[in-house]
Design a protein around this motif. Structure first.
Motif, mmCIF file in Angstrom:
data_model
loop_
_atom_site.group_PDB
_atom_site.id
_atom_site.type_symbol
_atom_site.label_atom_id
_atom_site.label_comp_id
_atom_site.label_asym_id
_atom_site.label_seq_id
_atom_site.Cartn_x
_atom_site.Cartn_y
_atom_site.Cartn_z
ATOM 1 N N ILE A 292 45.700 33.528 -10.742
ATOM 2 C CA ILE A 292 45.229 34.679 -9.965
ATOM 3 C C ILE A 292 44.401 34.177 -8.781
ATOM 4 N N ILE A 293 44.661 34.741 -7.589
ATOM 5 C CA ILE A 293 43.869 34.430 -6.401
ATOM 6 C C ILE A 293 43.272 35.735 -5.882
ATOM 7 N N PHE A 294 41.955 35.771 -5.730
ATOM 8 C CA PHE A 294 41.268 37.001 -5.325
ATOM 9 C C PHE A 294 41.197 37.098 -3.805
ATOM 10 N N THR A 295 41.471 38.300 -3.313
ATOM 11 C CA THR A 295 41.437 38.587 -1.885
ATOM 12 C C THR A 295 40.177 39.355 -1.504
ATOM 13 N N SER A 296 39.768 40.291 -2.381
ATOM 14 C CA SER A 296 38.604 41.117 -2.065
ATOM 15 C C SER A 296 37.958 41.606 -3.351
ATOM 16 N N ILE A 297 36.627 41.627 -3.370
ATOM 17 C CA ILE A 297 35.869 42.251 -4.453
ATOM 18 C C ILE A 297 34.997 43.321 -3.816
ATOM 19 N N HIS A 298 35.526 44.525 -3.755
ATOM 20 C CA HIS A 298 34.870 45.676 -3.135
ATOM 21 C C HIS A 298 34.358 45.332 -1.724
ATOM 22 N N ASP A 299 35.233 44.741 -0.938
ATOM 23 C CA ASP A 299 34.937 44.415 0.473
ATOM 24 C C ASP A 299 33.864 43.355 0.643
ATOM 25 N N TYR A 300 33.458 42.709 -0.454
ATOM 26 C CA TYR A 300 32.485 41.627 -0.318
ATOM 27 C C TYR A 300 33.171 40.442 0.363
ATOM 28 N N PRO A 301 32.574 39.856 1.396
ATOM 29 C CA PRO A 301 33.245 38.768 2.124
ATOM 30 C C PRO A 301 33.411 37.518 1.259
ATOM 31 N N ILE A 302 34.655 37.148 0.984
ATOM 32 C CA ILE A 302 34.952 35.944 0.220
ATOM 33 C C ILE A 302 35.164 34.802 1.197
ATOM 34 N N LYS A 303 34.185 33.928 1.324
ATOM 35 C CA LYS A 303 34.235 32.860 2.320
ATOM 36 C C LYS A 303 35.100 31.691 1.864
ATOM 37 N N LYS A 304 35.120 31.436 0.549
ATOM 38 C CA LYS A 304 35.962 30.370 0.016
ATOM 39 C C LYS A 304 36.848 30.949 -1.079
ATOM 40 N N LYS A 305 38.022 30.376 -1.240
ATOM 41 C CA LYS A 305 39.007 30.925 -2.174
ATOM 42 C C LYS A 305 38.448 30.998 -3.588
ATOM 43 N N ILE A 306 38.637 32.157 -4.223
ATOM 44 C CA ILE A 306 38.277 32.350 -5.622
ATOM 45 C C ILE A 306 39.570 32.496 -6.416
ATOM 46 N N SER A 307 39.774 31.638 -7.370
ATOM 47 C CA SER A 307 40.999 31.692 -8.162
ATOM 48 C C SER A 307 40.671 31.463 -9.626
#
Length: 244
Positions: free
Chosen positions: A162-177
């Protein structure tokens, strides 16, 4: 292990049983019988358990019951069988919980926070799976628990990436997987509960502060509380950004 938590209030125990029913938690009775709770009677405070693998319950007056992980334990009085196969028990008077989480976990079950992600394994199956959406149930530095709905989630399996794109519009600066480590399916209404373990520990302080603010339940000392929880579990908390 931390000092166990003891639940004695009927409301707290009822809420725990509701979670057992919602997530179809596997329970172990007398160390060898597997069952799930399927119904709670709020008037008589009775719980109905459905056995797994077609087991027929013996006429025992009291059962020792634990969750499958073994960290939640209680004893419950038997009230007889239902439909020959199901067991009816009385609401337990006391439940013991041994905390086994590795880190602070924040609950957002009551807030409709959307999480957007993709599942690498399903990208070739359908265009609908390129971006999927779910609701945030809870999150820790090690993983996230989601509630989702839709037939496309039937294609999700344990260990899917799974690769996350957005968590309630919180800016994801580095990839979360991460990888799926838990799935519970309810085929009747196509609701899925998905537990995902992050590939690397996530520094969640800023994210939780953001969600706390959006939810309206912000705590002035939240950041310090989180850091203290992390220190208890892992020793001195490193301020450097972990690799993702």
């Amino acid at each position: 292990m931390n000092r166990p938590q003891i639940l004695c209030e009927s409301l707290e125990i009822t809420e725990l049983l509701e979670k057992f029913i919602e997530f179809q938690t596997v329970l172990t009775l007398n160390d060898n019988i597997k069952a799930v709770a399927i119904f709670y009677n709020y008037y008589s405070h009775e719980v109905v358990l459905r056995p797994l693998e077609g087991y027929k319950f013996d006429p025992i007056n009291e059962w020792s019951i634990s969750n499958d992980a073994g960290n939640i334990n209680f004893k419950a009085q038997s009230l007889g069988r239902v439909r020959a196969h199901f067991l009816k028990i009385r609401l337990p008077l006391k439940v013991t919980i041994h905390e086994r989480r590795r880190s602070y976990r924040e609950e957002f079950r009551e807030y409709p926070f959307a999480v957007i992600f993709n599942n690498v394994q399903t990208l070739t199956h359908s265009l609908d799976s390129i971006l999927d959406k779910a609701l945030l149930v809870n999150i820790s530095e090690y993983g996230v628990f989601l509630k989702s709905k839709g037939r496309q989630f039937q294609n999700y399996n344990l260990n899917d990436r799974i690769i996350f794109t957005s968590i309630h519009d919180y800016p994801i600066k580095k990839k979360i997987s991460g990888q799926i480590k838990y799935i519970h399916r309810n085929p009747k209404d196509m609701i899925f509960f998905i537990g995902i373990e992050f590939d690397h520990p996530l520094e969640i302080t800023g994210l939780i502060e953001y969600l706390e603010e959006k939810s309206g339940k912000a705590k002035p000392n939240l950041r310090q509380e989180i850091l203290e929880e992390l220190r208890k579990s892992h020793g001195k908390f490193r301020s450097s950004t972990p690799p993702y």
